[in-house]
Write a protein that holds these residues in place. Structure first.
Motif, PDB file in Angstrom:
ATOM      1  N   TRP A   1       3.912 -38.081  11.658  1.00 61.04           N
ATOM      2  CA  TRP A   1       5.323 -38.249  10.892  1.00 61.04           C
ATOM      3  C   TRP A   1       5.050 -39.158   9.470  1.00 61.04           C
ATOM      4  O   TRP A   1       5.782 -39.164   8.131  1.00 61.04           O
ATOM      5  CB  TRP A   1       6.330 -38.477  11.277  1.00 61.04           C
TER       6      TRP A   1
ATOM      7  N   GLY B   1       3.040 -37.844   6.314  1.00 55.32           N
ATOM      8  CA  GLY B   1       4.309 -37.864   5.256  1.00 55.32           C
ATOM      9  C   GLY B   1       3.888 -38.610   4.519  1.00 55.32           C
ATOM     10  O   GLY B   1       4.284 -38.487   3.353  1.00 55.32           O
TER      11      GLY B   1
ATOM     12  N   ALA C   1       1.419 -38.047   2.383  1.00 52.59           N
ATOM     13  CA  ALA C   1       2.100 -36.454   1.391  1.00 52.59           C
ATOM     14  C   ALA C   1       2.550 -36.677   0.201  1.00 52.59           C
ATOM     15  O   ALA C   1       2.794 -37.008  -0.711  1.00 52.59           O
ATOM     16  CB  ALA C   1       2.289 -35.564   2.647  1.00 52.59           C
TER      17      ALA C   1
ATOM     18  N   PHE D   1       1.414 -32.756   5.368  1.00 51.33           N
ATOM     19  CA  PHE D   1       1.876 -33.599   6.026  1.00 51.33           C
ATOM     20  C   PHE D   1       1.805 -31.960   7.072  1.00 51.33           C
ATOM     21  O   PHE D   1       2.083 -33.376   8.247  1.00 51.33           O
ATOM     22  CB  PHE D   1       3.357 -33.678   5.265  1.00 51.33           C
TER      23      PHE D   1
ATOM     24  N   PRO E   1       7.181 -30.972  12.329  1.00 56.18           N
ATOM     25  CA  PRO E   1       6.721 -31.000  10.557  1.00 56.18           C
ATOM     26  C   PRO E   1       6.352 -29.579   9.611  1.00 56.18           C
ATOM     27  O   PRO E   1       5.933 -29.923   8.843  1.00 56.18           O
ATOM     28  CB  PRO E   1       5.754 -32.350  10.781  1.00 56.18           C
TER      29      PRO E   1
ATOM     30  N   SER F   1       7.921 -27.734   6.813  1.00 55.73           N
ATOM     31  CA  SER F   1       6.471 -27.774   5.171  1.00 55.73           C
ATOM     32  C   SER F   1       6.924 -26.149   5.336  1.00 55.73           C
ATOM     33  O   SER F   1       6.625 -25.393   3.808  1.00 55.73           O
ATOM     34  CB  SER F   1       5.136 -28.134   6.025  1.00 55.73           C
TER      35      SER F   1
END
Length: 251
Positions: free
Chosen positions: A39, A43, A46, A138, A187, A191
């Motif tokens: 994460w 994250g 990204a 992600f 996640p 997404s």
């Protein structure tokens, strides 16, 4: 909580060890929280890719995002991929392959493996729009860490003397398996909500890949090593990106 902190200390270069000191036994459960670390790493990378795409071309934004993730993780998993490629590329007896993975030097197969990994990762993301590419990356980071975590769930450690870092991972209980899966899937669902639920089909290739890799490790090594875990994660990540690329190319 100690195991979560231990996971971030173990899988990243964040200086958390300056303020917390989890007991040694906490490190035996870090793989359960490996997708949770994604994460942060996935994250952050990204967001950097997406943010930089507003002020520069998408391709260099991808490269900078990947470099940032390398700095966070200390190239831990890339080292595992290189050793894995050297060992399985050279082949030979189980003992020879384990010795190759223990060697700190990198060989031809390791270099080729890393080059192919980054060429594929960058080129596949570059063909997506920045918004789609950032969301896909992600999702891929956490979900494929969950795939890589299955090495300790289905295999025993290959070296009889134990890991060189002195940390022996505990097998996952049913509850820990569910927790690890949740950290990997959340996640992906986020997404998918943002860019379309067809992204869920990108899971097919990494799932097939980890099944193949687990059987390969079992036959060749009789188990797994830390390098195998890192390699499984990155191989599954590339396969996730391949699947996502096909999906968004066709639609």
């Amino acid at each position: 909580m100690n195991s979560i902190l231990a996971a971030f200390i173990f899988f990243t270069r964040l200086p958390l060890w300056r303020v917390v000191n989890p007991p040694k036994e906490a490190y035996s459960n870090v793989v359960v929280y490996w997708p949770l670390v994604g994460w942060l790493t996935g994250g952050a990378a990204a967001l950097i890719m997406l943010g930089l795409s507003a002020v520069m071309p998408w391709l260099p934004a991808i490269v900078i995002g990947l470099v940032f993730r390398l700095l966070i993780t200390g190239s831990l998993h890339e080292d595992g991929l290189a050793d894995f490629c050297d060992a399985f590329g050279c082949g030979g007896s189980r003992e020879r392959m384990l010795a190759i993975m223990k060697d700190s030097h990198i060989g031809t197969y390791g270099v080729i493996g890393l080059i192919l990994y980054y060429i594929l990762t960058v080129s596949l993301l570059a063909e997506m729009t920045p918004w789609v590419g950032a969301c896909v990356f992600f999702a891929a980071d956490s979900f494929t860490r969950f795939c890589g975590a299955q090495t300790i769930g289905f295999l025993h450690y290959a070296r009889p003397e134990g890991p060189k870092n002195g940390i022996t991972y505990s097998g996952m209980s049913p509850g820990q398996r569910i927790l690890c899966a949740l950290f990997g899937i959340v996640p992906l669902l986020m997404s998918s909500y943002l860019i379309g639920y067809r992204l869920l089909f990108a899971c097919i290739l990494p799932v097939l890949s980890i099944i193949f890799l687990l059987e390969l490790m079992r036959r060749k090594l009789g188990g797994y090593t830390g390098d195998c875990c890192g390699a499984a994660y990155l191989i599954c990540e590339v396969m996730f990106l391949v699947g996502a690329s096909v999906i968004y190319f066709l639609y």
